[in-house]
Design an enzyme around this catalytic site. Structure first.
Site, PDB file in Angstrom:
ATOM      1  N   GLU A 133       0.474  -1.269   0.401  1.00  0.00           N
ATOM      2  CA  GLU A 133      -0.233  -0.423   0.154  1.00  0.00           C
ATOM      3  C   GLU A 133       0.971   1.171  -0.236  1.00  0.00           C
ATOM      4  O   GLU A 133       1.011   2.048   0.763  1.00  0.00           O
ATOM      5  CB  GLU A 133      -1.200  -0.248   0.938  1.00  0.00           C
ATOM      6  CG  GLU A 133      -1.504  -1.244   1.078  1.00  0.00           C
ATOM      7  CD  GLU A 133      -2.969  -1.009   1.895  1.00  0.00           C
ATOM      8  OE1 GLU A 133      -2.578  -0.532   3.763  1.00  0.00           O
ATOM      9  OE2 GLU A 133      -3.489  -2.122   2.409  1.00  0.00           O
ATOM     10  N   ASN A 177       2.170  -5.437  -3.044  1.00  0.00           N
ATOM     11  CA  ASN A 177       0.161  -6.034  -2.663  1.00  0.00           C
ATOM     12  C   ASN A 177      -0.514  -4.171  -2.268  1.00  0.00           C
ATOM     13  O   ASN A 177       0.330  -3.504  -1.496  1.00  0.00           O
ATOM     14  CB  ASN A 177       0.465  -6.954  -1.803  1.00  0.00           C
ATOM     15  CG  ASN A 177      -0.479  -7.352  -0.996  1.00  0.00           C
ATOM     16  OD1 ASN A 177      -1.391  -7.272  -1.952  1.00  0.00           O
ATOM     17  ND2 ASN A 177      -1.284  -6.875   0.187  1.00  0.00           N
ATOM     18  N   HIS A 214     -10.469  -6.289  -1.622  1.00  0.00           N
ATOM     19  CA  HIS A 214     -11.373  -5.767  -0.965  1.00  0.00           C
ATOM     20  C   HIS A 214     -12.527  -5.489  -1.834  1.00  0.00           C
ATOM     21  O   HIS A 214     -12.618  -4.534  -1.593  1.00  0.00           O
ATOM     22  CB  HIS A 214     -11.007  -5.126  -0.102  1.00  0.00           C
ATOM     23  CG  HIS A 214      -9.720  -6.021   0.922  1.00  0.00           C
ATOM     24  ND1 HIS A 214      -9.703  -6.987   1.790  1.00  0.00           N
ATOM     25  CD2 HIS A 214      -8.620  -5.756   0.799  1.00  0.00           C
ATOM     26  CE1 HIS A 214      -9.070  -6.922   2.066  1.00  0.00           C
ATOM     27  NE2 HIS A 214      -7.925  -6.957   1.878  1.00  0.00           N
ATOM     28  N   GLU A 244      -6.349 -10.918  -1.201  1.00  0.00           N
ATOM     29  CA  GLU A 244      -6.585 -10.625  -0.109  1.00  0.00           C
ATOM     30  C   GLU A 244      -8.328 -10.030  -0.133  1.00  0.00           C
ATOM     31  O   GLU A 244      -9.025  -9.634   0.362  1.00  0.00           O
ATOM     32  CB  GLU A 244      -6.715  -9.485   1.036  1.00  0.00           C
ATOM     33  CG  GLU A 244      -5.058  -8.974   1.279  1.00  0.00           C
ATOM     34  CD  GLU A 244      -4.498  -7.729   1.146  1.00  0.00           C
ATOM     35  OE1 GLU A 244      -5.353  -7.528   1.926  1.00  0.00           O
ATOM     36  OE2 GLU A 244      -3.403  -8.169   1.899  1.00  0.00           O
ATOM     37  N   ASP A 246     -12.691 -10.549   0.023  1.00  0.00           N
ATOM     38  CA  ASP A 246     -13.336 -10.488   0.195  1.00  0.00           C
ATOM     39  C   ASP A 246     -14.640  -9.883  -0.385  1.00  0.00           C
ATOM     40  O   ASP A 246     -14.658  -8.934  -1.051  1.00  0.00           O
ATOM     41  CB  ASP A 246     -13.689 -10.866   1.661  1.00  0.00           C
ATOM     42  CG  ASP A 246     -12.549  -9.093   2.167  1.00  0.00           C
ATOM     43  OD1 ASP A 246     -12.813  -8.421   1.385  1.00  0.00           O
ATOM     44  OD2 ASP A 246     -12.552  -8.861   3.540  1.00  0.00           O
TER      45      ASP A 246
END
Ligand code: XIL
Length: 334
Positions: A133, A177, A214, A244, A246
């Site tokens: 990030e 990432n 996400h 990651e 979701d």
């Protein structure tokens, strides 16, 4: 309660396609027997959710602690799974003392941290997130400020970190990432791409990019634009993966069943992009049961409006949801 193993575990379907399928795992949750059983059955790849972040691996200067990270790695080994270390550098989960260092001290601390952690796990990590990030939200202003690394060392720290990591464990794949970097044409996606391309152009040893995914249910991402983004990294000869994923259902309209059906469809569409692309080595979810998800924490839940968000593949009592079947479908589709 006993977990009745599904006829075809996700990992079996993923392995048939040459892919890793993963989940974030917390050492603290391994005490839950159902959690262990589902994780051990379904996945061939794990990411420690928090246990290998800086505040947990080096809470005091030069004082390394690996007990919880080691538990996740041992669990993976026992179940024939690979591990993605997460994350060597991030502006969050950083102990207070790091933020107080001046530039010279910070550079030394950064290299000591990368060395200490990677030496400990040398040969045991399939991959490391070297940097998390680093691009500003919305891509505005390009680099994220408020990160001591960027603020004090300038952008050169990124190349330095990847080179150091590669020297310590040349067998580990090294990733950048980030979130909100999957839709081609969006400012942040483009800013992440520019950073990664500049590393490639400088000959920095970066293996690929993790797209966190996400997903915001208020605006499901256009599949074609995700594919375009992945293809651009493939064209740089890099790996690219879903790192990651979701998908909270809170804001989706309808009955619970309707919400879960829409969730399942989006999971299938997005995972399929990876399955059909050689450069995509892995699909990882940010957990696997709605019992333990960071979106149960109010400070993160509120980003997506009113819950419950139920963002993962299994219910909070470890029953597979439509999304789990949808992910399986994505892997078995021709
Ligand atoms: C989250 C964890 O899930 C939480 O338990 C913790 O409180 C905060 O961090 N992007 C990342 C992850 O790269 O490390 C974050 O994990 C979620 C967003």
């Amino acid at each position: 309660m006993i977990f009745s193993a599904p006829a075809q575990p996700l990992r079996q379907a993923a392995e048939a396609k040459g892919k890793l399928i993963g989940a974030a795992i917390a050492a603290g949750n391994l005490a839950d027997p159902m959690y262990q059983q589902v994780a051990g059955t379904e996945f061939n790849y794990l990411t420690p959710e928090n246990d290998t972040k800086w505040e947990n691996t080096e809470p005091g200067p030069g004082r390394f602690t690996f007990a919880n990270g080691d538990k996740v790695v041992a669990f993976a080994k026992d179940h024939g799974m690979k591990v993605r270390g997460h994350t060597l550098l991030w502006h969050l989960a950083l102990p207070g003392w790091v933020k107080e260092l001046d530039d010279v001290e910070l550079k030394a601390a950064m290299l000591r941290h990368i060395t200490g952690v990677m030496e400990h796990y040398k040969g045991q990590m399939y991959a490391w997130d070297v940097l998390n990030e680093a691009i500003a939200d919305g891509g505005i202003g390009e680099h994220r400020t408020g990160s001591p690394f960027y603020d004090k060392l300038g952008i050169e720290y990124v190349a330095l970190a990847f080179r150091a990591a590669h020297e310590i464990d040349p067998s580990a794949k090294l990733f950048y990432n980030d979130y909100g970097a999957e839709i081609s044409g969006w400012p942040k996606t483009e800013a992440v791409y520019r950073l990664v391309k500049s590393l490639v152009d400088q000959g920095v040893p970066i293996s690929g990019v993790g797209l966190q995914m996400h997903v915001s249910p208020r605006q499901l991402p256009p599949i074609k634009l995700i594919r375009d983004t992945m293809q651009r990294y493939a064209d740089l000869d890099l790996l690219v993966n879903i790192s990651e994923m979701d998908l909270p259902v809170g804001p989706i309209r309808g009955t619970l069943d309707e919400k879960l059906e829409q969730q399942a469809k989006a999971y299938q569409d997005i995972v399929s992009v990876c399955v059909t692309m050689t450069a995509c080595d892995a699909v990882s979810f940010w957990g696997f049961t709605d019992k333990y998800t960071w979106l149960n924490l109010p400070q993160y839940a509120k980003i997506h409006g009113r819950g419950p968000h139920l963002p993962l593949l299994y219910t909070d009592t470890f029953v597979p949801k439509p999304a789990r079947q949808a992910v399986l479908n994505a892997f078995v589709a021709p």
